[in-house]
Design a protein around this motif. Structure first.
Motif, PDB file in Angstrom:
ATOM      1  N   SER A  19       0.820  -1.210   0.000  1.00 15.63           N
ATOM      2  CA  SER A  19       0.000   0.000   0.000  1.00 15.63           C
ATOM      3  C   SER A  19       0.857   1.265   0.000  1.00 15.63           C
ATOM      4  O   SER A  19       0.362   2.356  -0.295  1.00 15.63           O
ATOM      5  CB  SER A  19      -0.945   0.009   1.208  1.00 15.63           C
ATOM      6  OG  SER A  19      -0.201  -0.040   2.420  1.00 15.63           O
ATOM      7  N   SER A  62       5.270  -3.007  -7.125  1.00 14.68           N
ATOM      8  CA  SER A  62       3.952  -3.619  -6.956  1.00 14.68           C
ATOM      9  C   SER A  62       2.934  -2.640  -7.545  1.00 14.68           C
ATOM     10  O   SER A  62       2.372  -1.800  -6.834  1.00 14.68           O
ATOM     11  CB  SER A  62       3.643  -3.890  -5.478  1.00 14.68           C
ATOM     12  OG  SER A  62       2.393  -4.565  -5.345  1.00 14.68           O
ATOM     13  N   SER A  64      -0.286  -0.635  -9.274  1.00 12.24           N
ATOM     14  CA  SER A  64      -1.673  -0.519  -8.813  1.00 12.24           C
ATOM     15  C   SER A  64      -2.631  -1.373  -9.620  1.00 12.24           C
ATOM     16  O   SER A  64      -3.723  -1.686  -9.158  1.00 12.24           O
ATOM     17  CB  SER A  64      -2.122   0.953  -8.875  1.00 12.24           C
ATOM     18  OG  SER A  64      -2.053   1.431 -10.210  1.00 12.24           O
ATOM     19  N   TRP A 205      -6.603  -6.375 -12.953  1.00  9.57           N
ATOM     20  CA  TRP A 205      -7.025  -6.498 -11.559  1.00  9.57           C
ATOM     21  C   TRP A 205      -6.407  -5.351 -10.769  1.00  9.57           C
ATOM     22  O   TRP A 205      -5.277  -4.935 -11.031  1.00  9.57           O
ATOM     23  CB  TRP A 205      -6.531  -7.812 -10.970  1.00  9.57           C
ATOM     24  CG  TRP A 205      -7.266  -9.041 -11.402  1.00  9.57           C
ATOM     25  CD1 TRP A 205      -7.952  -9.242 -12.567  1.00  9.57           C
ATOM     26  CD2 TRP A 205      -7.370 -10.267 -10.670  1.00  9.57           C
ATOM     27  NE1 TRP A 205      -8.468 -10.504 -12.615  1.00  9.57           N
ATOM     28  CE2 TRP A 205      -8.125 -11.158 -11.454  1.00  9.57           C
ATOM     29  CE3 TRP A 205      -6.888 -10.682  -9.433  1.00  9.57           C
ATOM     30  CZ2 TRP A 205      -8.408 -12.456 -11.036  1.00  9.57           C
ATOM     31  CZ3 TRP A 205      -7.172 -11.968  -9.013  1.00  9.57           C
ATOM     32  CH2 TRP A 205      -7.935 -12.847  -9.799  1.00  9.57           C
ATOM     33  N   THR A 206      -7.129  -4.890  -9.776  1.00 11.38           N
ATOM     34  CA  THR A 206      -6.528  -3.931  -8.861  1.00 11.38           C
ATOM     35  C   THR A 206      -5.465  -4.642  -8.029  1.00 11.38           C
ATOM     36  O   THR A 206      -5.488  -5.866  -7.869  1.00 11.38           O
ATOM     37  CB  THR A 206      -7.566  -3.316  -7.923  1.00 11.38           C
ATOM     38  OG1 THR A 206      -8.091  -4.349  -7.065  1.00 11.38           O
ATOM     39  CG2 THR A 206      -8.698  -2.654  -8.702  1.00 11.38           C
ATOM     40  N   ARG A 207      -4.542  -3.871  -7.508  1.00 10.74           N
ATOM     41  CA  ARG A 207      -3.522  -4.454  -6.647  1.00 10.74           C
ATOM     42  C   ARG A 207      -4.156  -5.173  -5.467  1.00 10.74           C
ATOM     43  O   ARG A 207      -3.759  -6.298  -5.118  1.00 10.74           O
ATOM     44  CB  ARG A 207      -2.558  -3.381  -6.146  1.00 10.74           C
ATOM     45  CG  ARG A 207      -1.488  -3.929  -5.182  1.00 10.74           C
ATOM     46  CD  ARG A 207      -0.382  -2.902  -4.946  1.00 10.74           C
ATOM     47  NE  ARG A 207      -0.924  -1.623  -4.574  1.00 10.74           N
ATOM     48  CZ  ARG A 207      -0.471  -0.462  -5.051  1.00 10.74           C
ATOM     49  NH1 ARG A 207       0.507  -0.427  -5.934  1.00 10.74           N
ATOM     50  NH2 ARG A 207      -1.002   0.680  -4.654  1.00 10.74           N
ATOM     51  N   ASP A 208      -5.163  -4.575  -4.842  1.00 10.79           N
ATOM     52  CA  ASP A 208      -5.807  -5.203  -3.680  1.00 10.79           C
ATOM     53  C   ASP A 208      -6.420  -6.545  -4.046  1.00 10.79           C
ATOM     54  O   ASP A 208      -6.315  -7.521  -3.284  1.00 10.79           O
ATOM     55  CB  ASP A 208      -6.877  -4.280  -3.102  1.00 10.79           C
ATOM     56  CG  ASP A 208      -6.285  -3.084  -2.361  1.00 10.79           C
ATOM     57  OD1 ASP A 208      -5.064  -3.097  -2.090  1.00 10.79           O
ATOM     58  OD2 ASP A 208      -7.051  -2.149  -2.054  1.00 10.79           O
ATOM     59  N   ALA A 209      -7.073  -6.619  -5.213  1.00 13.81           N
ATOM     60  CA  ALA A 209      -7.701  -7.875  -5.632  1.00 13.81           C
ATOM     61  C   ALA A 209      -6.638  -8.938  -5.879  1.00 13.81           C
ATOM     62  O   ALA A 209      -6.813 -10.115  -5.501  1.00 13.81           O
ATOM     63  CB  ALA A 209      -8.539  -7.653  -6.891  1.00 13.81           C
ATOM     64  N   ILE A 211      -3.553  -9.086  -4.560  1.00 13.00           N
ATOM     65  CA  ILE A 211      -2.934  -9.476  -3.294  1.00 13.00           C
ATOM     66  C   ILE A 211      -3.858 -10.410  -2.509  1.00 13.00           C
ATOM     67  O   ILE A 211      -3.404 -11.400  -1.912  1.00 13.00           O
ATOM     68  CB  ILE A 211      -2.582  -8.238  -2.451  1.00 13.00           C
ATOM     69  CG1 ILE A 211      -1.508  -7.389  -3.159  1.00 13.00           C
ATOM     70  CG2 ILE A 211      -2.105  -8.641  -1.066  1.00 13.00           C
ATOM     71  CD1 ILE A 211      -0.191  -8.077  -3.369  1.00 13.00           C
ATOM     72  N   THR A 212      -5.153 -10.139  -2.523  1.00 19.15           N
ATOM     73  CA  THR A 212      -6.106 -11.003  -1.824  1.00 19.15           C
ATOM     74  C   THR A 212      -6.075 -12.418  -2.406  1.00 19.15           C
ATOM     75  O   THR A 212      -6.040 -13.410  -1.664  1.00 19.15           O
ATOM     76  CB  THR A 212      -7.525 -10.427  -1.926  1.00 19.15           C
ATOM     77  OG1 THR A 212      -7.568  -9.166  -1.257  1.00 19.15           O
ATOM     78  CG2 THR A 212      -8.547 -11.365  -1.283  1.00 19.15           C
ATOM     79  N   GLN A 215      -2.675 -14.132  -1.510  1.00 19.79           N
ATOM     80  CA  GLN A 215      -2.613 -14.585  -0.120  1.00 19.79           C
ATOM     81  C   GLN A 215      -3.478 -15.825   0.114  1.00 19.79           C
ATOM     82  O   GLN A 215      -3.143 -16.674   0.935  1.00 19.79           O
ATOM     83  CB  GLN A 215      -3.048 -13.454   0.807  1.00 19.79           C
ATOM     84  CG  GLN A 215      -2.056 -12.301   0.865  1.00 19.79           C
ATOM     85  CD  GLN A 215      -2.545 -11.128   1.692  1.00 19.79           C
ATOM     86  OE1 GLN A 215      -3.736 -11.000   1.966  1.00 19.79           O
ATOM     87  NE2 GLN A 215      -1.629 -10.255   2.091  1.00 19.79           N
TER      88      GLN A 215
END
Length: 236
Positions: A19, A62, A64, A205-209, A211-212, A215
């Motif tokens: 982030s 990483s 966005s 994909w967004t970075r958050d998607a 990374i989710t 993980q």
């Protein structure tokens, strides 16, 4: 404008939270460290990859937005399928890793490649320990295409690919997508979106998607082997 990047400690393989990656340039997260297998795997498990030029410091990214292919969504066009039927290629896994990564670097030329000698040595070490893999397309005994990347659980992080014959890199990615799915693979990370990758089925994909998803699947076992094997044979 002066940019501040947290320098990585030589004896600590942890990275800053993704982030904290910069917006300009997009995704730049950290500087320094080294390309040891332990640091590289820490990076990939965190959704981070190295990218730098021959005369640049070691930079970690990483972005966005991430280009991701779900194997079932790989788009093999009618023309690609038609070309496959007319070809006489054999496609293998892990038969010529060092040659594939060296060719990916050489085909771009010294002014454009980020696959430095240091990078090649590091990824060959990852291959030797079973984490990096190559796909090769053969026309008889001649290597005409291929790709390489790093497997993190059920996510394959693609690094680069090359073609010395029409459609050869597409054939490599197509057949690998099918093979990867058969082994339990879920996602192929292509890093940066391009029109070429979009035509093959990659989605932004967004970075958050990303990374989710990473993980959720990075510790799930997959049937994989670093041993050479054949995954397709189109010879008549």
């Amino acid at each position: 404008m002066t940019l501040f990047l947290p320098p990585l400690a030589q004896d600590d393989f942890r990275f800053p939270p993704v982030s904290e990656a910069l917006s300009h340039p997009d995704g730049l997260l950290a500087i320094g460290g080294e390309l040891s297998p332990a640091r590289l795997m820490s990076a990939y498990r965190s959704g981070i990859f190295p990218w730098f030029g021959e005369d640049d410091p070691l930079l970690w990214w990483s972005p966005s937005e991430r280009a991701v292919i779900q194997p079932a969504d790989f788009h093999a066009s009618r023309s690609l399928r038609k070309a496959a039927k007319k070809s006489a290629y054999t496609i293998t896994l892990n038969r010529a890793f060092e040659t594939v990564i060296a060719t990916c670097a050489a085909i771009r030329g010294p002014e454009q490649t980020w696959i430095t000698d240091e990078m090649q040595v590091a990824y060959c070490q990852l291959h030797q320990q079973g984490d990096a893999h190559s796909v090769e397309v053969w026309d008889g005994a001649k290597l005409v295409g291929g790709l390489y990347g790093v497997c993190v659980g059920r996510v394959f992080c693609g690094e680069s690919m090359f073609s010395k014959a029409t459609n050869a890199s597409k054939f490599a990615l197509w057949q690998f997508s099918q093979y990867f799915a058969q082994q339990g693979g879920r996602y192929i990370d292509c890093q940066m979106m391009t029109p070429h990758l979009a035509s093959l089925g990659a989605k932004p994909w967004t970075r958050d998607a990303f990374i989710t998803a990473l993980q959720a699947h990075r510790d799930q076992p997959i049937i994989q082997s670093s041993q050479p094997q054949q995954i397709a044979d189109w010879r008549a």
